[in-house]
Each structure stands twice: as C-alpha cells, then as structure tokens.
Design a protein around this motif. Structure first.
Motif, mmCIF file in Angstrom:
data_model
loop_
_atom_site.group_PDB
_atom_site.id
_atom_site.type_symbol
_atom_site.label_atom_id
_atom_site.label_comp_id
_atom_site.label_asym_id
_atom_site.label_seq_id
_atom_site.Cartn_x
_atom_site.Cartn_y
_atom_site.Cartn_z
ATOM 1 N N ASN A 115 14.672 0.658 -2.661
ATOM 2 C CA ASN A 115 13.573 1.027 -1.777
ATOM 3 C C ASN A 115 13.119 -0.187 -0.982
ATOM 4 O OD1 ASN A 115 11.266 1.972 -0.553
ATOM 5 N ND2 ASN A 115 10.328 2.772 -2.418
ATOM 6 N N ILE A 116 13.234 -0.122 0.330
ATOM 7 C CA ILE A 116 12.849 -1.246 1.182
ATOM 8 C C ILE A 116 11.357 -1.553 1.072
ATOM 9 C CG2 ILE A 116 12.356 0.130 3.253
ATOM 10 C CD1 ILE A 116 13.704 -2.105 4.888
ATOM 11 N N GLN A 117 10.571 -0.587 0.609
ATOM 12 C CA GLN A 117 9.139 -0.808 0.466
ATOM 13 C C GLN A 117 8.800 -1.806 -0.640
ATOM 14 O OE1 GLN A 117 7.467 3.105 -0.081
ATOM 15 N NE2 GLN A 117 8.081 3.795 1.948
ATOM 16 N N LEU A 118 9.778 -2.170 -1.452
ATOM 17 C CA LEU A 118 9.540 -3.125 -2.527
ATOM 18 C C LEU A 118 9.499 -4.576 -2.043
ATOM 19 C CD1 LEU A 118 11.858 -1.538 -5.232
ATOM 20 C CD2 LEU A 118 9.384 -1.837 -5.455
ATOM 21 N N CYS A 119 9.892 -4.815 -0.802
ATOM 22 C CA CYS A 119 9.982 -6.209 -0.372
ATOM 23 C C CYS A 119 9.237 -6.442 0.933
ATOM 24 C CB CYS A 119 11.448 -6.624 -0.218
ATOM 25 S SG CYS A 119 12.337 -5.707 1.046
ATOM 26 N N ARG A 120 9.197 -7.680 1.335
ATOM 27 C CA ARG A 120 8.591 -8.072 2.610
ATOM 28 C C ARG A 120 9.684 -8.445 3.587
ATOM 29 N NH1 ARG A 120 5.395 -12.775 2.571
ATOM 30 N NH2 ARG A 120 4.336 -12.015 4.428
ATOM 31 N N GLY A 121 9.513 -8.018 4.835
ATOM 32 C CA GLY A 121 10.507 -8.327 5.849
ATOM 33 C C GLY A 121 10.706 -9.810 6.062
ATOM 34 N N LYS A 122 9.626 -10.586 5.945
ATOM 35 C CA LYS A 122 9.750 -12.041 6.119
ATOM 36 C C LYS A 122 10.672 -12.630 5.054
ATOM 37 C CE LYS A 122 5.405 -13.121 8.513
ATOM 38 N NZ LYS A 122 4.977 -11.740 8.784
ATOM 39 N N ASP A 123 10.634 -12.090 3.839
ATOM 40 C CA ASP A 123 11.542 -12.558 2.796
ATOM 41 C C ASP A 123 12.984 -12.222 3.143
ATOM 42 O OD1 ASP A 123 9.438 -13.530 1.306
ATOM 43 O OD2 ASP A 123 9.350 -11.825 -0.064
ATOM 44 N N ILE A 124 13.220 -11.021 3.665
ATOM 45 C CA ILE A 124 14.580 -10.632 4.047
ATOM 46 C C ILE A 124 15.127 -11.622 5.074
ATOM 47 C CG2 ILE A 124 16.057 -8.822 4.965
ATOM 48 C CD1 ILE A 124 13.949 -6.773 4.211
ATOM 49 N N ILE A 125 14.326 -11.930 6.080
ATOM 50 C CA ILE A 125 14.780 -12.832 7.145
ATOM 51 C C ILE A 125 15.013 -14.240 6.609
ATOM 52 C CG2 ILE A 125 14.095 -13.928 9.313
ATOM 53 C CD1 ILE A 125 12.702 -11.298 10.061
ATOM 54 N N SER A 126 14.141 -14.706 5.732
ATOM 55 C CA SER A 126 14.317 -16.033 5.144
ATOM 56 C C SER A 126 15.601 -16.093 4.313
ATOM 57 C CB SER A 126 13.102 -16.377 4.267
ATOM 58 O OG SER A 126 13.249 -17.651 3.689
ATOM 59 N N ILE A 127 15.869 -15.036 3.567
ATOM 60 C CA ILE A 127 17.098 -14.992 2.765
ATOM 61 C C ILE A 127 18.318 -14.914 3.664
ATOM 62 C CG2 ILE A 127 18.389 -13.580 1.112
ATOM 63 C CD1 ILE A 127 15.632 -12.871 -0.135
ATOM 64 N N MET A 128 18.213 -14.176 4.765
ATOM 65 C CA MET A 128 19.315 -14.125 5.730
ATOM 66 C C MET A 128 19.686 -15.523 6.199
ATOM 67 S SD MET A 128 18.562 -10.883 8.238
ATOM 68 C CE MET A 128 19.008 -9.223 7.750
ATOM 69 N N TRP A 162 0.822 -1.201 0.000
ATOM 70 C CA TRP A 162 0.000 0.000 0.000
ATOM 71 C C TRP A 162 0.857 1.252 0.000
ATOM 72 C CZ3 TRP A 162 -4.220 -1.409 4.185
ATOM 73 C CH2 TRP A 162 -5.102 -2.346 3.627
ATOM 74 N N LEU A 163 2.078 1.163 0.570
ATOM 75 C CA LEU A 163 2.980 2.307 0.549
ATOM 76 C C LEU A 163 3.417 2.640 -0.876
ATOM 77 C CD1 LEU A 163 5.284 1.504 3.611
ATOM 78 C CD2 LEU A 163 3.455 3.205 3.507
ATOM 79 N N ILE A 164 3.691 1.608 -1.655
ATOM 80 C CA ILE A 164 4.118 1.804 -3.044
ATOM 81 C C ILE A 164 2.980 2.368 -3.885
ATOM 82 C CG2 ILE A 164 4.765 0.572 -5.161
ATOM 83 C CD1 ILE A 164 7.135 0.794 -3.433
ATOM 84 N N THR A 165 1.789 1.843 -3.685
ATOM 85 C CA THR A 165 0.652 2.233 -4.532
ATOM 86 C C THR A 165 -0.125 3.417 -3.973
ATOM 87 O OG1 THR A 165 -0.819 0.654 -3.393
ATOM 88 C CG2 THR A 165 0.400 -0.159 -5.317
#
Length: 301
Positions: A220-233, A86-89
């Motif tokens: 832009n961090i708004q392009l992704c989901r935090g859960k994805d960042i953590i999973s990739i970590m 919603w932030l992006i759009t």
C-alpha cells in the motif's frame, strides 16, 4: 505570509483579499496550499483569472483556517493538502468541509511517481540509451524504491500513531540501505531512531513494527512518504543502472539525480494530462460543481 499568523489572521487576510477582488469582478477562489513547492506545482494547473493560491505552513493550519472561514460563512475558500497517514487512520480531519486531497496517494510526491513523469525524466536525461531499456529501469527504480520506502514507512506510521517523537527525518538512506541487496537495515534504523529514547528500545520498536505489518500489509503506497521514495531513488539508481546497462552511472549525471534535483525534474515533467487520472482531480471538480461559480483548475485541463 509570516509563519506566526494564526488561523483567524489567515482567514481575515483572505477575506480582505476576496472582498477586494469582488470590487473588480465576481470574486476569486482562494486555495490554501501547504508550502512553496506546492505553490509552484499548482501554478501550472490553476485558473489564472479565477483562482489565487495562498501558501500556509502545513495542513493543520489549513484545517484550522477552513474551520474559521466556515463559521463565518465565507465562500470560495478551500485547501489542498497531503493526507499522509490520515488515509491509513481514517482521521476525522479528512471530513473537514472544503478540504481537498487525493484519497489514494498520501502526498504530492507520490502522485508524481504514480504518473509517467519518472520515465519522461529518465529518457530525456539518458537519451543515449535505448528508450525501452530506460523505461524498464524506471519501472524497477520505482518498484524497489516504493518497497523500501514502505519498509521505512512502518517506522513513520508507528511514530505517528504513538507520538514517540522519533526523529524520522534525520535518517540518511545511504547509511541504512544495503545497495547491493536492496534491503533496509531495520535493526540499524530502530537503533538510530531510539538512541536517545530511554523509554523505548530498538527491539521494542521492531516488535511493534512487525505488529503493524500484520495489520497493514506492505502493498500500500499510503504506508510511505513520497519524499522517502525519491530519496531512496537517488540512493539506489546508480546500482540499478549498472544492472540494467552493465556500466557505471555517468559522471555527468551524478548531480542531476540527487534528491532535490530529482524532485524538481519530476514536478517539471508532470503534465496536466497525468493529473486528470488522479482522485484529487475528481475531488476538485466535484468541489467546483458544488461551489459554482468558483473555479480552481484552468478550463483546458
């Protein structure tokens, strides 16, 4: 709360609880949150005597319940949500009265990762290693994971915009990330996401993703989901550790930094002092000022 409760039923239940609380005092603030992990996190920050947390099943239900309470002129009721795409759009939903969200980070996991919490977790778990080197590892881990999550985030955003009903949560990052090159296999991702969608091919999906990249630059961090960042970590940490220290990831830490365990440790390491630097903190304080005497945050924050 049963998941089948309608927004009207949620408003009714909160109304009954609020009336009961006024019998014994001035009335409590009721804050709707999206789920159990949010409930656990906000328990640390809420004003214990003045604020009650109320878990629901997602932000759509929170917004609908807020609209009901607004029509009934119910006071002291708000909702805290992950704004996500919603932030992006610049979605109309963000204008809902009494809706609180961070206008920089798309979700709570992203807020955690924009704080020193990751460094705190790593230096406590890897206490045998040099602290400065651990902090360097944390910085690179966050940077590389964010970059890769943004790459995948374009697929999520495209699905959000076009309602393709792609199963974005079914992707396993261990399968689609080249851990040596630290690159996302975009073609493989597109193929897996469109495998059961005859109406769109993987090639078409990639073309549309490239078009999105032109419209929304990948910084832009708004392009992704935090859960994805953590999973990739969790996926790339052993590789980055080996680069940083020249040795394999410790055997006794293999379960400590799996995705779910890392999420728990980040929430536990997140300090109220970190929270004060977020736009969500400012948003909540502004709401409290406009809705005096209702309080959300404990006074010592």
């Amino acid at each position: 709360m049963p998941p089948e409760m309608t927004p009207h039923e949620i408003a009714n239940e909160i109304g009954v609880r609020q009336i009961h609380s006024r019998i014994y005092g001035e009335g409590e603030t009721f804050v709707m949150v999206e789920g159990k992990t949010d409930l656990v996190l906000w328990e640390e920050f809420r004003a214990k005597d003045d604020c009650t947390l109320y878990p629901t099943q997602g932000k759509d239900k929170i917004i609908a319940a807020l609209q009901v309470t607004r029509k009934r002129d119910m006071q002291g009721i708000t909702g805290i949500v992950d704004a996500d795409y919603w932030l992006i759009t610049d979605a109309d939903e963000l204008g809902t009265e009494n809706l609180l969200y961070d206008d920089r980070c798309p979700d709570m996991e992203s807020i955690l990762l924009c704080s020193p919490a990751l460094k705190k977790v790593l230096r406590n778990e890897l206490y045998h290693y040099d602290i400065d080197a651990i902090h360097e590892l944390a910085d690179r881990l966050r940077s590389e994971s964010l970059r890769l999550a943004i790459e995948y985030g374009y697929f999520r955003l495209l699905n959000h915009l076009n309602d393709y009903n792609l199963h974005c949560n079914s992707i396993c990052f261990t399968e689609v990330i080249d851990r040596d090159a630290l690159e996302l296999d975009r073609e493989f991702v597109a193929s897996k996401l469109t495998g059961d969608k005859p109406e769109i091919s993987g090639a078409d999906l990639l073309t549309q993703v490239d078009d999105l990249r032109e419209k929304y630059p990948p910084d832009n961090i708004q392009l992704c989901r935090g859960k994805d960042i953590i999973s990739i970590m969790a996926t790339i940490l052993p590789v980055l550790f080996q680069v940083q220290f020249g040795e394999d990831w410790p055997q006794d830490k293999k379960t400590v930094f799996q995705e779910s365990a890392l999420s728990i440790r980040l929430r536990s390491a997140y300090d109220s002092g970190y929270f004060k630097s977020t736009s969500l903190f400012s948003c909540i304080r502004s709401w409290e000022h406009s809705n005096n005497p209702y309080k959300i945050l404990k006074p010592e924050i």
